[in-house]
Motif scaffolding. Sequence first.
Motif, PDB file in Angstrom:
ATOM      1  N   SER A  25       0.794  -1.230   0.000  1.00  0.00           N
ATOM      2  CA  SER A  25       0.000   0.000   0.000  1.00  0.00           C
ATOM      3  C   SER A  25       0.826   1.280   0.000  1.00  0.00           C
ATOM      4  CB  SER A  25      -0.931   0.013   1.219  1.00  0.00           C
ATOM      5  OG  SER A  25      -1.784  -1.105   1.169  1.00  0.00           O
ATOM      6  N   PHE A  26       1.997   1.239   0.585  1.00  0.00           N
ATOM      7  CA  PHE A  26       2.802   2.456   0.749  1.00  0.00           C
ATOM      8  C   PHE A  26       4.175   2.268   0.113  1.00  0.00           C
ATOM      9  CE2 PHE A  26      -0.070   2.081   4.361  1.00  0.00           C
ATOM     10  CZ  PHE A  26      -0.759   3.281   4.279  1.00  0.00           C
ATOM     11  N   ASN A  27       4.547   3.211  -0.736  1.00  0.00           N
ATOM     12  CA  ASN A  27       5.855   3.176  -1.384  1.00  0.00           C
ATOM     13  C   ASN A  27       6.905   3.698  -0.402  1.00  0.00           C
ATOM     14  OD1 ASN A  27       8.140   3.544  -2.956  1.00  0.00           O
ATOM     15  ND2 ASN A  27       7.006   4.334  -4.706  1.00  0.00           N
ATOM     16  N   PRO A  28       7.903   2.884  -0.063  1.00  0.00           N
ATOM     17  CA  PRO A  28       8.926   3.331   0.892  1.00  0.00           C
ATOM     18  C   PRO A  28       9.688   4.577   0.438  1.00  0.00           C
ATOM     19  CG  PRO A  28       9.038   0.964   0.614  1.00  0.00           C
ATOM     20  CD  PRO A  28       8.077   1.476  -0.424  1.00  0.00           C
ATOM     21  N   SER A  29       9.691   4.859  -0.847  1.00  0.00           N
ATOM     22  CA  SER A  29      10.351   6.070  -1.344  1.00  0.00           C
ATOM     23  C   SER A  29       9.580   7.329  -0.974  1.00  0.00           C
ATOM     24  CB  SER A  29      10.478   6.021  -2.866  1.00  0.00           C
ATOM     25  OG  SER A  29      11.237   4.924  -3.262  1.00  0.00           O
ATOM     26  N   LEU A  30       8.289   7.181  -0.689  1.00  0.00           N
ATOM     27  CA  LEU A  30       7.434   8.348  -0.486  1.00  0.00           C
ATOM     28  C   LEU A  30       7.001   8.563   0.954  1.00  0.00           C
ATOM     29  CD1 LEU A  30       5.112   7.816  -3.592  1.00  0.00           C
ATOM     30  CD2 LEU A  30       7.197   9.201  -3.439  1.00  0.00           C
ATOM     31  N   PHE A  33       7.731   6.868   7.374  1.00  0.00           N
ATOM     32  CA  PHE A  33       7.652   5.939   8.500  1.00  0.00           C
ATOM     33  C   PHE A  33       8.433   4.648   8.269  1.00  0.00           C
ATOM     34  CE2 PHE A  33       3.691   5.169   6.129  1.00  0.00           C
ATOM     35  CZ  PHE A  33       3.768   3.808   5.891  1.00  0.00           C
ATOM     36  N   PHE A  34       8.941   4.449   7.050  1.00  0.00           N
ATOM     37  CA  PHE A  34       9.821   3.310   6.808  1.00  0.00           C
ATOM     38  C   PHE A  34      11.205   3.648   7.347  1.00  0.00           C
ATOM     39  CE2 PHE A  34       6.543   2.660   3.633  1.00  0.00           C
ATOM     40  CZ  PHE A  34       6.300   1.297   3.762  1.00  0.00           C
ATOM     41  N   PRO A  35      11.838   2.726   8.074  1.00  0.00           N
ATOM     42  CA  PRO A  35      13.138   3.054   8.673  1.00  0.00           C
ATOM     43  C   PRO A  35      14.239   3.157   7.616  1.00  0.00           C
ATOM     44  CG  PRO A  35      12.597   0.752   9.070  1.00  0.00           C
ATOM     45  CD  PRO A  35      11.393   1.377   8.427  1.00  0.00           C
ATOM     46  N   PRO A  36      15.113   4.141   7.751  1.00  0.00           N
ATOM     47  CA  PRO A  36      16.250   4.243   6.829  1.00  0.00           C
ATOM     48  C   PRO A  36      17.313   3.202   7.191  1.00  0.00           C
ATOM     49  CG  PRO A  36      16.396   5.967   8.456  1.00  0.00           C
ATOM     50  CD  PRO A  36      15.097   5.249   8.707  1.00  0.00           C
ATOM     51  N   ARG A  40      23.891   3.049   6.188  1.00  0.00           N
ATOM     52  CA  ARG A  40      24.040   4.190   5.273  1.00  0.00           C
ATOM     53  C   ARG A  40      23.912   5.510   6.032  1.00  0.00           C
ATOM     54  NH1 ARG A  40      22.378   3.906  -0.665  1.00  0.00           N
ATOM     55  NH2 ARG A  40      23.786   5.482  -1.422  1.00  0.00           N
ATOM     56  N   THR A  41      23.046   5.542   7.041  1.00  0.00           N
ATOM     57  CA  THR A  41      22.883   6.752   7.847  1.00  0.00           C
ATOM     58  C   THR A  41      24.176   7.085   8.585  1.00  0.00           C
ATOM     59  OG1 THR A  41      20.536   6.291   8.117  1.00  0.00           O
ATOM     60  CG2 THR A  41      21.521   7.810   9.689  1.00  0.00           C
ATOM     61  N   LEU A  42      24.849   6.066   9.109  1.00  0.00           N
ATOM     62  CA  LEU A  42      26.084   6.285   9.871  1.00  0.00           C
ATOM     63  C   LEU A  42      27.300   6.552   8.988  1.00  0.00           C
ATOM     64  CD1 LEU A  42      25.715   3.566  12.651  1.00  0.00           C
ATOM     65  CD2 LEU A  42      25.599   6.042  12.941  1.00  0.00           C
TER      66      LEU A  42
END
Length: 126
Positions: A25-30, A33-36, A40-42
């Motif tokens: 239902s929800f595109n993680p690109s948009l 609330f999907f965790p990064p 890559r964040t660090l």
Amino acid sequence: MKISDKRKLYWGVALLCLAGYVYYSFNPSLYAFFPPCPFRTLTGLPCPGCGSQRAIHCLLHLDVAGAFRQNALLVLSLPIVLLLLWAETVRTSKPQLYARIHRPVYIRWYAVAVMVWWIERILNGQ
């Protein structure tokens, strides 16, 4: 199968269905609330799993090419994962098959494939 095992199975299936609904239902690109990716964040570098959430979304919409662009390793790994899950379900009825599939050499090969994929992603700046 014990009652507690059945309960775990039912909860697992329910959670899998819920996750499937969310990813369909929800595109993680948009949606935020999907965790990064924590790696890559660090570090700013991609990990072997980067793009997996988007690839799952694409696969649930039957966009195999899009999923492959997001994370080819995930798409190529799905048949292996399904085979391992099936082998786990027939573990007691077909122990010879289970023993053939669950060998340390296969784990090593897959670990090497993941490392090669990871290095390739870092070098290509994905």
